[in-house]
Design a protein around this motif. Structure first.
Motif, PDB file in Angstrom:
ATOM      1  N   ALA A   1      62.117  38.012  73.582  1.00  0.00           N
ATOM      2  CA  ALA A   1      62.635  39.331  73.967  1.00  0.00           C
ATOM      3  C   ALA A   1      63.961  39.628  73.274  1.00  0.00           C
ATOM      4  CB  ALA A   1      62.804  39.401  75.483  1.00  0.00           C
TER       5      ALA A   1
ATOM      6  N   THR B   1      63.916  42.600  70.536  1.00  0.00           N
ATOM      7  CA  THR B   1      64.730  43.765  70.908  1.00  0.00           C
ATOM      8  C   THR B   1      65.799  44.016  69.852  1.00  0.00           C
ATOM      9  OG1 THR B   1      64.377  43.364  73.275  1.00  0.00           O
ATOM     10  CG2 THR B   1      66.233  44.773  72.671  1.00  0.00           C
ATOM     11  N   SER B   2      66.435  42.954  69.407  1.00  0.00           N
ATOM     12  CA  SER B   2      67.448  43.080  68.352  1.00  0.00           C
ATOM     13  C   SER B   2      66.829  43.627  67.070  1.00  0.00           C
ATOM     14  CB  SER B   2      68.102  41.724  68.073  1.00  0.00           C
ATOM     15  OG  SER B   2      68.713  41.205  69.236  1.00  0.00           O
TER      16      SER B   2
ATOM     17  N   TRP C   1      65.954  47.328  67.482  1.00  0.00           N
ATOM     18  CA  TRP C   1      67.216  48.085  67.590  1.00  0.00           C
ATOM     19  C   TRP C   1      67.834  48.325  66.213  1.00  0.00           C
ATOM     20  CZ3 TRP C   1      69.981  50.912  70.886  1.00  0.00           C
ATOM     21  CH2 TRP C   1      71.329  51.146  70.587  1.00  0.00           C
TER      22      TRP C   1
ATOM     23  N   SER D   1      65.438  51.972  65.813  1.00  0.00           N
ATOM     24  CA  SER D   1      65.851  52.113  67.215  1.00  0.00           C
ATOM     25  C   SER D   1      65.098  53.221  67.948  1.00  0.00           C
ATOM     26  CB  SER D   1      67.360  52.374  67.302  1.00  0.00           C
ATOM     27  OG  SER D   1      67.701  53.559  66.601  1.00  0.00           O
TER      28      SER D   1
ATOM     29  N   LEU E   1      62.352  51.809  70.159  1.00  0.00           N
ATOM     30  CA  LEU E   1      62.686  50.834  71.200  1.00  0.00           C
ATOM     31  C   LEU E   1      62.190  51.322  72.567  1.00  0.00           C
ATOM     32  CD1 LEU E   1      64.148  48.093  71.517  1.00  0.00           C
ATOM     33  CD2 LEU E   1      66.208  49.384  72.108  1.00  0.00           C
ATOM     34  N   TYR E   2      61.234  50.612  73.135  1.00  0.00           N
ATOM     35  CA  TYR E   2      60.635  50.923  74.439  1.00  0.00           C
ATOM     36  C   TYR E   2      60.044  52.341  74.489  1.00  0.00           C
ATOM     37  CZ  TYR E   2      63.411  46.837  75.652  1.00  0.00           C
ATOM     38  OH  TYR E   2      63.971  45.583  75.674  1.00  0.00           O
TER      39      TYR E   2
ATOM     40  N   VAL F   1      58.212  46.494  73.622  1.00  0.00           N
ATOM     41  CA  VAL F   1      59.524  46.611  72.979  1.00  0.00           C
ATOM     42  C   VAL F   1      59.530  47.642  71.856  1.00  0.00           C
ATOM     43  CG1 VAL F   1      59.294  44.857  71.159  1.00  0.00           C
ATOM     44  CG2 VAL F   1      61.520  45.203  72.277  1.00  0.00           C
TER      45      VAL F   1
END
Length: 208
Positions: free
Chosen positions: A77, A81-82, A85, A89, A92-93, A198
């Motif tokens: 995760a 996520t990094s 991002w 970005s 992201l989600y 993600v």
């Protein structure tokens, strides 16, 4: 009992020739037929040749599995996520925030109709059929992961190949240690669903 030569031929066709062929341009309906026939053959071998009963083992170490999978998920995760991002970005989600019903639907369909068949093929079948052909256990795990990665070559994406190779290492180790299709399917589903959540689902062919 089937000979080593038969198993090696089966190995080459099922885990090298067919996956590579899926990366070549030809009608999708032919690919679907090949895939279905291959899966039916694998089910036949598991049931009639390898004598699988498809029962859930009673002595599974759930506590150890949950701890290890949770720790690995935390690491995955943070890294993913990094990555999203910094690279994109806006994704992201994006699905879980904007299309939660689609998100839930895809998680369900993916887990049952993609992950479970993959684990039957690449862990249950692969280990039972070919582990005896490898004297080096580490090499066997690496070969399994490499072929699992090769199965995703049709995406034509280097990052997908890398992710599935390392995922294949984790899944192979889980199956080797637990001999449980259930546990390795759960682990695979968790990580795959996380990648979709993600924001990395587009490169893995998920609807978005």
């Amino acid at each position: 009992m089937q000979s080593s030569a038969y198993k090696l031929s089966e190995f080459f066709i099922a885990f090298i020739l067919v996956p590579v062929s899926f990366a070549i341009e030809y009608p999708i309906w032919i690919k679907i037929i090949i895939g279905l026939l291959g899966f039916l053959y694998i089910l036949f071998v598991l049931l009639r040749v390898e004598k699988n009963k498809f029962r859930i083992a009673q002595n599974l170490d759930w506590s150890s599995f949950i701890k290890r999978t949770s720790l690995q998920l935390i690491g995955i995760a943070i890294l993913t996520t990094s990555y999203v991002w910094f690279v994109d970005s806006s994704n992201l989600y994006v699905v879980v925030l904007n299309k939660p019903l689609l998100w839930l639907t895809i998680l369900f369909l993916y887990s049952f109709f993609s992950v479970y068949p993959q684990e039957l093929i690449y862990r249950t079948f692969f280990f039972q059929r070919y582990q005896s052909l490898f004297k080096n256990k580490t090499l066997f795990i690496i070969v399994n992961a490499a072929l699992f990665s090769l199965a995703h070559i049709f995406f034509r994406n280097g990052l997908v190949m890398i992710l599935t190779f390392f995922g294949g290492i984790l899944f192979a180790l889980t199956y080797r240690n637990t001999k449980s299709t259930l546990l390795v399917t759960i682990e695979h589903a968790i990580y795959g669903c996380w990648l979709f959540t993600v924001g990395m689902g587009e490169m893995l062919g998920f609807p978005h």
